[in-house]
Structure formats: C-alpha cells, structure tokens
Design a protein around this motif. Structure first.
Motif, short mmCIF file in Angstrom:
data_model
loop_
_atom_site.label_atom_id
_atom_site.label_comp_id
_atom_site.label_asym_id
_atom_site.label_seq_id
_atom_site.Cartn_x
_atom_site.Cartn_y
_atom_site.Cartn_z
N TYR A 1 0.96 -1.13 0.18
CA TYR A 1 0.11 -0.05 0.00
C TYR A 1 0.62 1.29 0.15
CZ TYR A 1 -3.67 -3.35 0.92
OH TYR A 1 -4.62 -4.50 0.96
N ILE A 2 0.34 2.19 -0.67
CA ILE A 2 1.00 3.51 -0.78
C ILE A 2 0.97 4.30 0.63
CG2 ILE A 2 1.18 5.74 -1.78
CD1 ILE A 2 -0.04 4.25 -4.32
N GLU A 3 2.08 4.84 0.82
CA GLU A 3 2.20 5.73 2.16
C GLU A 3 2.46 7.11 1.78
OE1 GLU A 3 3.76 3.55 5.86
OE2 GLU A 3 4.25 2.07 4.32
N ASP A 4 2.24 8.12 2.68
CA ASP A 4 2.96 9.50 2.74
C ASP A 4 4.12 9.32 2.58
OD1 ASP A 4 2.41 12.14 2.15
OD2 ASP A 4 2.33 12.44 4.52
N GLY A 5 4.71 10.12 1.58
CA GLY A 5 6.30 10.12 1.58
C GLY A 5 6.64 9.25 0.42
N ASP A 6 6.13 8.23 -0.02
CA ASP A 6 6.51 7.10 -0.91
C ASP A 6 6.73 7.79 -2.33
OD1 ASP A 6 6.44 5.30 0.77
OD2 ASP A 6 4.77 3.97 -0.25
N THR A 7 8.00 7.22 -3.05
CA THR A 7 8.26 7.62 -4.28
C THR A 7 7.51 6.63 -5.09
OG1 THR A 7 10.36 9.02 -3.74
CG2 THR A 7 10.02 7.97 -6.15
N ILE A 8 6.71 7.13 -6.10
CA ILE A 8 5.87 5.96 -6.86
C ILE A 8 5.83 6.42 -8.33
CG2 ILE A 8 4.26 5.71 -4.96
CD1 ILE A 8 2.27 7.25 -6.67
N ILE A 9 5.47 5.70 -9.21
CA ILE A 9 5.91 5.77 -10.71
C ILE A 9 4.24 5.67 -11.05
CG2 ILE A 9 6.62 4.74 -12.85
CD1 ILE A 9 8.93 5.40 -10.92
N LEU A 10 3.90 6.66 -11.86
CA LEU A 10 2.48 6.81 -12.69
C LEU A 10 2.81 6.37 -14.00
CD1 LEU A 10 1.73 10.45 -11.67
CD2 LEU A 10 1.14 8.19 -10.21
N SER B 1 7.71 9.84 -12.38
CA SER B 1 7.66 9.33 -10.86
C SER B 1 7.46 10.49 -10.08
CB SER B 1 9.24 9.04 -10.57
OG SER B 1 10.13 10.34 -10.58
N ILE B 2 6.64 10.38 -8.87
CA ILE B 2 6.35 11.64 -8.21
C ILE B 2 6.54 11.17 -6.66
CG2 ILE B 2 4.31 12.72 -9.54
CD1 ILE B 2 2.35 11.22 -7.69
N ARG B 3 6.60 12.08 -5.72
CA ARG B 3 6.77 11.67 -4.30
C ARG B 3 5.39 12.22 -3.75
NH1 ARG B 3 10.72 13.88 0.36
NH2 ARG B 3 10.11 12.04 1.70
N VAL B 4 4.66 11.20 -3.12
CA VAL B 4 3.30 11.33 -2.57
C VAL B 4 3.53 12.23 -1.25
CG1 VAL B 4 1.49 10.13 -1.52
CG2 VAL B 4 2.62 9.02 -3.30
N SER B 5 2.73 13.43 -1.35
CA SER B 5 2.93 14.21 -0.23
C SER B 5 1.20 14.57 0.11
CB SER B 5 3.83 15.46 -0.64
OG SER B 5 3.66 16.43 0.36
N LYS B 6 0.84 14.24 1.19
CA LYS B 6 -0.43 14.61 1.49
C LYS B 6 -1.03 16.14 1.42
CE LYS B 6 -3.82 13.20 5.13
NZ LYS B 6 -3.68 12.59 6.41
N GLY B 7 -1.90 16.45 0.39
CA GLY B 7 -2.27 17.83 0.26
C GLY B 7 -1.61 18.31 -1.02
N THR B 8 -0.67 17.86 -1.59
CA THR B 8 -0.37 18.31 -2.94
C THR B 8 -1.23 17.44 -4.09
OG1 THR B 8 1.98 18.00 -1.89
CG2 THR B 8 1.89 18.14 -4.41
N ILE B 9 -1.15 18.48 -5.17
CA ILE B 9 -1.90 18.10 -6.38
C ILE B 9 -0.74 17.94 -7.57
CG2 ILE B 9 -3.84 18.67 -7.98
CD1 ILE B 9 -5.24 19.88 -5.76
N SER B 10 -0.73 16.94 -8.28
CA SER B 10 0.12 16.90 -9.38
C SER B 10 -0.84 16.85 -10.60
CB SER B 10 0.93 15.63 -9.45
OG SER B 10 1.76 15.54 -8.24
N GLN B 11 -0.31 17.67 -11.77
CA GLN B 11 -0.93 17.83 -13.01
C GLN B 11 -0.42 16.56 -13.93
OE1 GLN B 11 -3.54 19.65 -13.95
NE2 GLN B 11 -3.52 20.71 -11.86
N THR B 12 -1.36 15.89 -14.42
CA THR B 12 -0.77 14.89 -15.30
C THR B 12 -1.79 15.07 -16.71
OG1 THR B 12 -2.88 13.45 -15.00
CG2 THR B 12 -1.02 13.19 -13.48
N ARG B 13 -1.55 14.62 -17.73
CA ARG B 13 -2.01 14.66 -18.89
C ARG B 13 -3.66 14.12 -18.79
NH1 ARG B 13 -0.17 9.39 -22.76
NH2 ARG B 13 -1.63 10.10 -23.98
N TYR B 14 -4.05 13.42 -17.76
CA TYR B 14 -5.55 13.16 -17.28
C TYR B 14 -6.02 14.23 -16.52
CZ TYR B 14 -4.09 8.99 -20.10
OH TYR B 14 -3.61 7.94 -20.99
N GLY B 15 -5.32 15.34 -16.07
CA GLY B 15 -5.82 16.03 -15.16
C GLY B 15 -5.36 16.06 -13.93
N ALA B 16 -5.94 16.79 -12.83
CA ALA B 16 -5.33 16.88 -11.54
C ALA B 16 -5.41 15.61 -10.72
CB ALA B 16 -5.98 17.77 -10.51
#
Ligand SMILES: C[S@@+](CC[C@H](N)C(=O)[O-])C[C@H]1O[C@@H](n2cnc3c(N)ncnc32)[C@H](O)[C@@H]1O
Length: 339
Positions: A9-18, A27-42
C-alpha cells in the motif's frame, strides 16, 4: 520510503511511478495535500495514500496506474544529471560482477544514481554499496535521493575524486568495483587494494574503444586476469507470417511418366515399409496428412515437393532479424583479480 522493502500500500512520502500509457511513466513523491498535474488532469495525492500498488486511479480526463518503484522503473524515470546506465547493461553488469545479497561494491561515479539503485536492490539486506562522485552538487543530490528512498542503510555516498584520492575505504573489503567515468584507469590500482584478498571482479564502462584499450593495458599491469570487453545490445526480432503459394505442378494422374513413378513408389513403399496400399485409400501418409485429394483414382494424394497438399498455401511464422543494430551505449570491460 518505498525502495527498500516491497509493500502493498502507498504511504505518505513514498516515491511512486505513475503509468500514463505505453512508454509514458512519471515518478512523483506522494505528499498529503499536494496535487500533481498529469495529462489526465489533476491527481490528488491524498487519494493515493492507502491505495494498493498496481491499482487504477481515475483523474478528471482519464485514468492511470500507480506502480511500485522498481530499480528498472526508476532508471526510466530518474532525473538525468548525467548520462546513465540502462537496464540492458545493468543486467549484464550484475551477472558478470557476480553480485548477490551480501556483496560489497565500490562504484564511481555515482552520476544520476540509476545503476546505484539496481546495485542496492541486488545486495540488500546484508551487502553495502560505497558510491563516489567528485561533482559536489551531484554527490549531494544522490545522497539526498538515497535518503528519501529509504536506502541510506545500504549505501554510503561520498564526494571524492577516486582517480586522485582513491576510495578511502579499508583495504580488502570489496567483492566488486564498478567504474563509469571518462578515465577509469587511474582508479584501477586503488580498486585492486580495495578488493578482497580472495579476489574479486571489476567492470569499467566506456563509450569509446580507445578508453577500452587503455583500460585493458592498466588492468594487465595491475595483475587482473580474464579481461574481456563486451557490448550489450538488445536485438529485437520482428515476427512475420510468410505465405508461400505452393505451385500447382499439374494433375499427375494424366501424366504417364508420373503414373509410372507413382507405381514405382507404390511398389517400393509396399516392399520397404510394409504399407499395404490396397487396404485404405484414405490412409495417412508419413506426414500424417490424410489422402483426400485423389481417393477416387489414386492411392496417393497430389503432393508438391515440400510434402503439402497442392490446394494448401504454405504459411509459416519466422523471426526476422534487424539489418542494423542501433543502440550503442558503451563497452563493458570485465576482469578478475585472483588471490
Ligand atoms: C556517466 S556518469 C555515471 C552514471 C551512473 N553510472 C548512472 O547510472 O547514473 C559519470 C560520473 O562520474 C563522475 N566522475 C568522473 N570522474 C570521476 C572521478 N575521478 N571520481 C569520482 N567521480 C567521477 C562524473 O562527475 C559523472 O557524474
């Protein structure tokens, strides 16, 4: 903290691959409260926490998959500070350096840390990687990245010029040394000192053959043996279906010569292989194909030279090799230091 141990399971602080599509990962680093923009939107990070690795995540304009960061995925997503080693070369390096859990490796330079991540995965949990980089900023970023990825217990990242100053580790501690730097030869005597008394393996990666020549000379001068250089290229084969139209050589029943040949064949078959041709007109021939073509007038079907029925086309699949082999990255030179 996701590289060091596999988890579900993904936890806060993990580096994950989309995974956004074929050949499209990020690759993004999961951080609670953050929003990443992707080609499919937020993509809201808080929605990722607690999700299972490998699961599908919906965004406003489509969906993507969240993947566990293996070293292979990291290699294609690592921020490039330098040229890097890719999985094709890494696989051969790992095999040829005889790496395994517990191995101690010296690496220079660290560069972007692509190879370092693969090394760590192989030698964990009891081995150790000492990696050296003389470019201060690169060394610092790599060190930070290892920390963020939860790998600090398995890697010591040091800013050091190994050509001038050596590795600064105890003598006789390393099972293997890997050198990816423009001039690896001044580091070879230091590598020799650091390798274990019972011996070990060394590998250098060089894009040009002149570097390889110089490396071989210095390896020999320092008592390394079994020196060999290889280039590791992936050779993809296209699989193609080929359709051969089998020539119709005519109705051999109307041909006096072929009738004679057929009779001769019939006699020799009955004599030599005890086939009783009067028994059954649809009897299988040696190829296992049923005699359906001429069962009214002949005990033998009309076969062409490749043993197929005339009315069939001959279809087969084969691998077609590429005519050229692009993809040169560098030459890998391996050598052994014996006891
Ligand atoms: C091509 S990069 C290494 C890439 C790395 N193998 C990877 O997969 O990410 C080469 C690195 O070696 C470093 N380097 C070159 N000479 C060095 C030396 N004498 N001591 C330490 N690092 C050195 C460079 O600064 C550069 O970052």
């Amino acid at each position: 903290m996701s590289f060091a141990r596999y988890k579900q399971y993904i936890e806060d602080g993990d580096t994950i691959i989309l995974f956004l599509g074929f050949d499209n990962t990020l690759s993004i680093r999961v951080s609670k409260g953050t929003i990443s923009q992707t080609r499919y939107g937020a993509l809201r990070h808080s929605e990722l926490i607690g999700r299972k690795y490998g699961s599908q995540v919906h965004c406003p304009k489509g969906y993507l998959y969240v993947l566990y960061p293996t070293p292979e995925l990291w290699t294609v997503n690592v921020p490039h500070r330098t040229q890097i080693l890719y999985s094709t070369d890494i696989s051969l390096v790992t095999l040829q350096l005889d790496l395994r859990p517990g191995s101690v490796i010296l690496e220079a330079g660290t560069g972007s840390g692509s190879l370092s991540h693969a090394f760590v995965r192989t030698i964990m949990p009891t081995g150790h990687l000492h990696t050296f980089e003389f470019h201060e900023q690169r060394a610092e970023i790599a060190k930070k990245e290892f920390e963020v990825h939860g790998l600090s217990a398995y890697v010591t990242a040091v800013c050091r010029d190994v050509s001038k100053d050596g590795f600064g580790v105890d003598d006789d501690i390393a099972d293997a040394v890997f050198l990816d730097m423009p001039s690896p030869w001044p580091a070879i005597p230091f590598a020799k000192k650091a390798l274990k008394k019972q011996g070990g393996r060394i590998c250098t990666f060089s894009p040009c053959i002149e570097q390889v020549q110089k490396t071989h000379d210095v390896l020999k001068e320092n008592g390394f043996e079994d020196c060999s250089t290889v280039e590791c290229l992936v050779r993809n084969f296209d699989v193609r279906t080929t359709n051969l139209i089998i020539p119709d050589l005519g109705d051999d029943n109307n041909d006096e010569t072929s009738k004679m040949e057929k009779n001769q064949g019939q006699n020799s078959l009955s004599e030599n292989s005890s086939v009783d041709s009067n028994k059954d007109e649809t009897q299988n021939d040696k190829t296992g194909v049923k005699n359906e073509a001429n069962n009214s007038t002949s005990k033998f079907p009309s076969y062409n030279l490749v043993g197929r029925k005339v009315e069939d086309n001959f279809q087969f699949k084969s691998g077609v090799a590429p005519t050229s082999m692009p993809g040169h990255t560098g030459y890998l030179t391996f050598a052994t230091l014996y006891l």
